[in-house]
Design an enzyme around this catalytic site. Structure first.
Site, PDB file in Angstrom:
ATOM      1  N   SER A   5      21.885   3.164  22.993  1.00  0.00           N
ATOM      2  CA  SER A   5      21.129   2.721  23.281  1.00  0.00           C
ATOM      3  C   SER A   5      19.898   2.970  22.133  1.00  0.00           C
ATOM      4  O   SER A   5      19.712   1.660  21.793  1.00  0.00           O
ATOM      5  CB  SER A   5      20.363   3.283  25.189  1.00  0.00           C
ATOM      6  OG  SER A   5      21.030   2.935  26.061  1.00  0.00           O
TER       7      SER A   5
ATOM      8  N   CYS B  61      25.656   4.276  27.518  1.00  0.00           N
ATOM      9  CA  CYS B  61      25.303   3.599  28.834  1.00  0.00           C
ATOM     10  C   CYS B  61      26.355   2.320  29.210  1.00  0.00           C
ATOM     11  O   CYS B  61      26.567   2.255  30.565  1.00  0.00           O
ATOM     12  CB  CYS B  61      23.766   3.179  28.770  1.00  0.00           C
ATOM     13  SG  CYS B  61      22.870   1.947  29.857  1.00  0.00           S
TER      14      CYS B  61
ATOM     15  N   CYS C 170      25.469   3.595  32.841  1.00  0.00           N
ATOM     16  CA  CYS C 170      25.031   2.841  33.976  1.00  0.00           C
ATOM     17  C   CYS C 170      25.171   1.737  34.277  1.00  0.00           C
ATOM     18  O   CYS C 170      25.469   1.248  35.260  1.00  0.00           O
ATOM     19  CB  CYS C 170      23.716   2.659  33.738  1.00  0.00           C
ATOM     20  SG  CYS C 170      23.103   3.825  31.897  1.00  0.00           S
TER      21      CYS C 170
ATOM     22  N   LYS D 245      28.966   2.152  36.031  1.00  0.00           N
ATOM     23  CA  LYS D 245      28.554   3.061  37.293  1.00  0.00           C
ATOM     24  C   LYS D 245      27.952   1.829  38.576  1.00  0.00           C
ATOM     25  O   LYS D 245      28.610   1.645  39.511  1.00  0.00           O
ATOM     26  CB  LYS D 245      27.250   3.668  36.987  1.00  0.00           C
ATOM     27  CG  LYS D 245      27.130   4.736  38.391  1.00  0.00           C
ATOM     28  CD  LYS D 245      25.755   4.259  38.898  1.00  0.00           C
ATOM     29  CE  LYS D 245      24.879   3.700  37.977  1.00  0.00           C
ATOM     30  NZ  LYS D 245      23.856   4.796  37.604  1.00  0.00           N
ATOM     31  N   LYS D 246      27.065   1.034  37.581  1.00  0.00           N
ATOM     32  CA  LYS D 246      26.264  -0.188  38.599  1.00  0.00           C
ATOM     33  C   LYS D 246      27.155  -0.997  39.419  1.00  0.00           C
ATOM     34  O   LYS D 246      27.779  -1.177  40.637  1.00  0.00           O
ATOM     35  CB  LYS D 246      25.146  -0.955  37.727  1.00  0.00           C
ATOM     36  CG  LYS D 246      23.542  -1.534  38.641  1.00  0.00           C
ATOM     37  CD  LYS D 246      22.728  -0.779  39.660  1.00  0.00           C
ATOM     38  CE  LYS D 246      22.166  -1.791  40.457  1.00  0.00           C
ATOM     39  NZ  LYS D 246      21.176  -2.177  39.777  1.00  0.00           N
TER      40      LYS D 246
ATOM     41  N   TYR E  91      22.728  13.578  39.676  1.00  0.00           N
ATOM     42  CA  TYR E  91      22.465  11.514  39.605  1.00  0.00           C
ATOM     43  C   TYR E  91      23.677  10.873  40.327  1.00  0.00           C
ATOM     44  O   TYR E  91      24.459  10.891  40.504  1.00  0.00           O
ATOM     45  CB  TYR E  91      22.275  11.308  38.095  1.00  0.00           C
ATOM     46  CG  TYR E  91      20.578  11.247  38.122  1.00  0.00           C
ATOM     47  CD1 TYR E  91      19.921  10.032  38.210  1.00  0.00           C
ATOM     48  CD2 TYR E  91      19.708  12.269  38.124  1.00  0.00           C
ATOM     49  CE1 TYR E  91      19.049   9.789  37.963  1.00  0.00           C
ATOM     50  CE2 TYR E  91      18.634  12.131  37.664  1.00  0.00           C
ATOM     51  CZ  TYR E  91      17.579  11.374  37.335  1.00  0.00           C
ATOM     52  OH  TYR E  91      16.615  11.164  37.094  1.00  0.00           O
ATOM     53  N   ILE E  92      25.161  11.816  39.672  1.00  0.00           N
ATOM     54  CA  ILE E  92      26.291  11.556  39.416  1.00  0.00           C
ATOM     55  C   ILE E  92      26.777  11.665  40.101  1.00  0.00           C
ATOM     56  O   ILE E  92      27.553  10.817  40.809  1.00  0.00           O
ATOM     57  CB  ILE E  92      27.086  11.626  37.959  1.00  0.00           C
ATOM     58  CG1 ILE E  92      26.772  11.282  36.133  1.00  0.00           C
ATOM     59  CG2 ILE E  92      28.610  11.355  37.889  1.00  0.00           C
ATOM     60  CD1 ILE E  92      26.530  11.969  35.265  1.00  0.00           C
TER      61      ILE E  92
ATOM     62  N   GLU F 212      25.411   9.557  43.250  1.00  0.00           N
ATOM     63  CA  GLU F 212      26.486   7.817  43.294  1.00  0.00           C
ATOM     64  C   GLU F 212      27.628   7.653  42.837  1.00  0.00           C
ATOM     65  O   GLU F 212      27.952   7.241  44.176  1.00  0.00           O
ATOM     66  CB  GLU F 212      25.220   7.509  41.459  1.00  0.00           C
ATOM     67  CG  GLU F 212      24.407   7.354  41.181  1.00  0.00           C
ATOM     68  CD  GLU F 212      23.741   6.861  40.192  1.00  0.00           C
ATOM     69  OE1 GLU F 212      24.720   7.156  39.098  1.00  0.00           O
ATOM     70  OE2 GLU F 212      22.133   6.748  39.811  1.00  0.00           O
TER      71      GLU F 212
ATOM     72  N   ALA G 215      15.898   6.144  38.761  1.00  0.00           N
ATOM     73  CA  ALA G 215      16.089   5.860  41.005  1.00  0.00           C
ATOM     74  C   ALA G 215      18.289   6.411  40.610  1.00  0.00           C
ATOM     75  O   ALA G 215      18.451   6.749  39.541  1.00  0.00           O
ATOM     76  CB  ALA G 215      16.297   4.444  40.961  1.00  0.00           C
TER      77      ALA G 215
ATOM     78  N   HIS H 255       5.423 -11.144  53.918  1.00  0.00           N
ATOM     79  CA  HIS H 255       6.305 -10.902  55.039  1.00  0.00           C
ATOM     80  C   HIS H 255       7.149 -11.925  55.057  1.00  0.00           C
ATOM     81  O   HIS H 255       7.251 -13.219  54.839  1.00  0.00           O
ATOM     82  CB  HIS H 255       5.221 -10.474  56.362  1.00  0.00           C
ATOM     83  CG  HIS H 255       5.986 -10.463  56.664  1.00  0.00           C
ATOM     84  ND1 HIS H 255       5.897  -9.038  57.646  1.00  0.00           N
ATOM     85  CD2 HIS H 255       6.174 -11.281  58.162  1.00  0.00           C
ATOM     86  CE1 HIS H 255       6.825  -9.454  58.700  1.00  0.00           C
ATOM     87  NE2 HIS H 255       6.595 -10.720  59.428  1.00  0.00           N
TER      88      HIS H 255
ATOM     89  N   GLU I 279       6.861  -4.011  51.680  1.00  0.00           N
ATOM     90  CA  GLU I 279       5.297  -4.536  52.052  1.00  0.00           C
ATOM     91  C   GLU I 279       4.610  -3.626  52.923  1.00  0.00           C
ATOM     92  O   GLU I 279       3.422  -3.629  52.996  1.00  0.00           O
ATOM     93  CB  GLU I 279       5.457  -5.689  53.240  1.00  0.00           C
ATOM     94  CG  GLU I 279       6.384  -5.392  54.394  1.00  0.00           C
ATOM     95  CD  GLU I 279       5.970  -6.618  55.311  1.00  0.00           C
ATOM     96  OE1 GLU I 279       5.164  -7.496  55.530  1.00  0.00           O
ATOM     97  OE2 GLU I 279       6.672  -7.275  56.138  1.00  0.00           O
TER      98      GLU I 279
END
Ligand code: NDP
Length: 448
Positions: A15, A43, A48, A51-52, A178-179, A182, A342, A437, A442
Site C-alpha cells: 500500500s 493488504c 485486509c 479477510k473482508k 486484530y487477526i 477477526e 476497526a 430514524h 442515530e
C-alpha cells in the site's frame, strides 16, 4: 540529466510503496519499484481485502438463519469452503492486476525481484543487476511473528490461512489481537469449533475496555472457547495429520489447524540497511523522522516497516506525504491524531480518539455517554446480541474526544462519525443534529 538510474527506487509494492511510486511519478520522477512477491502487498494479497471478503462470506451463515424469522423459506444450506476461497483468491488476482496497471500507466518500472540496499544510493537485485537512485524508499511491510514453542512449525499464520485446503473442523487461534478476533469470527460462522488461546487476560489491548468486554461476552455466548493466561507447552502432530496443543496447565486441545496471530514484526532482515547506516528502533523497526526520512539522508521508509501505526490507510498517507515532500515541492507530514480503526470481528467494533481510561489519565474529568441497545434487526431475528456505543467528552470544553462502538456495521458508522471527532465537534453539535430514524447510527445524536 540525473547521475542516477532512477530518481526514486522503492522496495516493496504494498500500500505505502505503490502510493509513493505513483505520486512521485506523477510529480515527474523516474521511478522503479521492486517486489519479490506480488504487487499489492499484505493488504491486497493476504490481509485486509481477502479477510473482508471471507467475513462477507461467513456472515451468510447468520443471515440465512435469520432470514427464516423474516419469512423466508430457507432450505438447509451447505457451505463450500473451496468456492469461497477460490472466488476470493480470484478477486485478489484481479486487484493485483489493477495495482500493476496503475503503476504501468504512471510509467513506474516494476521489477519483480528481491532488492537489497548496497549503500545510500545503491540497490542490488536478486538477478545481480545493480541500480542507483537519488532517493530510496523502503516499504517492505511486516511479517507474522511466531512465538517460540515446540512444534510451532505445525501451525500457520494469516499468510497461509487464505489457502487452506479445507475449512477446519477445529481451529486453535493463538493471540487475542486484530487477526485472532477477526478469524475467530470467520471460522466460527463457517462452522468450525474455535478456541482462542491468549497469553494474558485481555483481548485487543488499546481498545476501550467496555467494548472489548462486550466482544468477549458475545463471542463466548456464540460458543467461541477461550483460554486466558495460557502457557503453550507444545504442538504435537498426530499420525492422521491432526494436531494437539498442550499447555502447562489445563487440558490439551485437539485441532485440525493451529493459527498464530501473535503480532507482526517489521521486515528489515537482509535488506542491507547497515550498508547505508540506516538505524533501527529497539523493536527492530526503521527509525524515521516526521517526514519518513531515516538516519541516512537519501533513504526514507513508510508503512509497517516503521511500526508507527500498522494500518493500510496510514501507510498510504505516509507514502503520499513522502512523495509530495521529496518530489512535489510540498513538505508535509502525516497527522496521526484521531486515526479511526476497526476490528472486523463478529460483531465488528471500531473506535476513534481516546478510550475512557486514556481520557481520564489525560483530562482528569471526562463525561461518558453510552447507549446499550439491541439493534432492531436482532430483535426480530430473536438474537440477544446487544450493541454498545460509547462517547467520551471533555467535561470542560464539551469536545468529543473519543467514540467507540461494537455492533452491526460499527466500522461503517464510525468512519463517518470520525470526521466529527477529528473536526473537534462538541457533544452539543451531535445533539443539535436531528436523528436519522430508524437507524443504529442515530444513537450517536441521542446519547443522554
Ligand atoms: P496484534 O498486535 O493485534 O495482537 C497480537 C496478539 O498476540 C496479542 O493478543 C498479544 O498479546 C499476542 N502475542 C504477542 N506475542 C505473543 C507471544 N509471544 N505469545 C503469545 N501471544 C502473543 O497483532 P495481530 O497479529 O493480530 O495483527 C498485527 C497487526 O496488523 C495489528 O496490530 C494491526 O495493526 C494490523 N491489523 C489490522 C487490522 C484492521 O485494521 N482491522 C486487521 C488485521 C491486522 P498481548 O496483548 O499480551 O501482547
Amino acid at each position: 540529466m540525473s547521475d542516477y538510474d532512477f530518481d526514486l527506487f522503492v522496495i516493496g509494492a504494498g500500500s505505502g510503496g505503490v502510493r509513493a511510486s505513483r505520486v512521485a511519478a506523477a510529480h515527474g520522477a523516474k521511478v522503479a519499484v521492486a517486489e519479490e512477491f506480488r504487487v499489492g502487498g499484505t493488504c491486497v494479497i493476504r490481509g485486509c481485502v481477502p479477510k473482508k471478503l471471507l467475513i462477507y462470506g461467513a456472515h451468510f451463515a447468520e443471515d440465512l438463519k435469520d432470514a427464516r424469522r423474516f419469512g423466508w423459506d430457507v432450505p438447509e444450506c451447505g457451505f463450500e469452503w473451496t468456492t469461497l476461497r477460490d472466488n476470493v483468491l480470484a478477486e485478489v488476482d484481479r486487484l493485483e492486476g489493477l495495482y500493476g496497471n496503475t503503476l504501468d500507466s504512471h510509467k513506474v518500472e516494476v521489477i519483480r525481484e528481491r532488492a537489497t540496499i548496497t549503500g545510500p544510493h545503491g540497490v542490488k537485485l536478486a538477478s545481480g543487476r545493480e541500480v542507483t537512485a537519488k532517493t530510496i524508499l523502503v516499504a517492505t511491510g511486516a511479517w507474522p511473528v511466531i512465538p517460540e514453542v515446540e512444534g510451532a512449525e505445525h501451525g500457520i499464520t494469516s499468510n497461509e490461512v487464505f489457502h487452506l485446503e479445507a475449512c477446519p473442523k477445529r481451529i486453535v487461534i493463538v493471540g487475542g489481537g486484530y487477526i485472532a478476533n477477526e478469524f475467530a469470527g470467520i471460522f466460527h460462522q463457517l462452522g468450525s469449533h474455535v478456541t482462542m488461546v491468549n497469553r494474558g487476560s485481555d483481548l485487543l489491548r488499546g481498545y476501550d475496555t467496555q467494548i472489548r468486554d462486550r466482544l468477549l461476552q458475545i463471542s463466548m455466548t456464540k460458543g467461541i472457547n477461550f483460554r486466558f493466561n495460557a502457557k503453550m507447552e507444545r504442538i504435537e502432530k498426530n499420525e492422521d495429520g491432526t494436531l494437539c496443543v498442550r499447555f502447562q496447565d489445563g487440558d490439551p486441545v485437539a485441532a485440525d489447524v493451529v493459527m498464530f496471530a501473535t503480532g507482526r514484526k517489521p521486515l528489515t532482515e537482509g535488506l542491507g540497511l547497515e550498508t547505508a547506516g540506516v538505524e533501527l528502533t529497539e523493536k527492530g523497526a526503521i527509525r524515521v523522522d516526521d517526514y519518513s526520512q531515516t538516519s541516512c539522508e537519501s533513504i526514507y521508509a513508510v508503512g509497517d516497516v516503521t511500526d508507527r501505526l500498522q494500518l493500510t490507510p496510514v501507510a498510504i498517507r505516509e507514502g503520499h506525504a513522502f512523495a509530495d515532500t521529496v518530489f512535489g515541492g510540498n513538505k508535509r507530514k502525516v497527522d496521526y491524531s484521531c486515526v479511526p480503526s476497526a476490528v472486523f470481528s463478529h460483531p465488528p467494533l471500531a473506535g476513534v480518539g481516546m478510550t475512557e481510561a486514556e481520557a481520564k489519565n489525560h483530562y482528569g474529568t471526562v463525561k461518558v455517554y453510552t447507549s446499550d441497545f439491541r439493534p432492531m434487526k436482532n430483535v426480530l431475528a430473536g438474537r440477544e446480541e446487544r450493541a454498545l456505543y460509547k462517547m467520551i467528552v471533555d467535561a470542560t470544553t464539551d469536545k468529543v474526544i473519543g467514540l467507540h462502538m461494537i455492533g452491526p456495521d460499527a466500522p461503517e458508522i464510525l468512519q463517518a462519525a470520525a470526521v466529527a471527532v477529528k473536526a473537534g465537534l462538541t457533544k452539543q453539535d451531535f445533539d443539535d443534529t436531528v436523528a436519522l430514524h430508524p437507524s443504529m447510527a442515530e444513537e450517536l445524536v441521542l446519547l443522554k
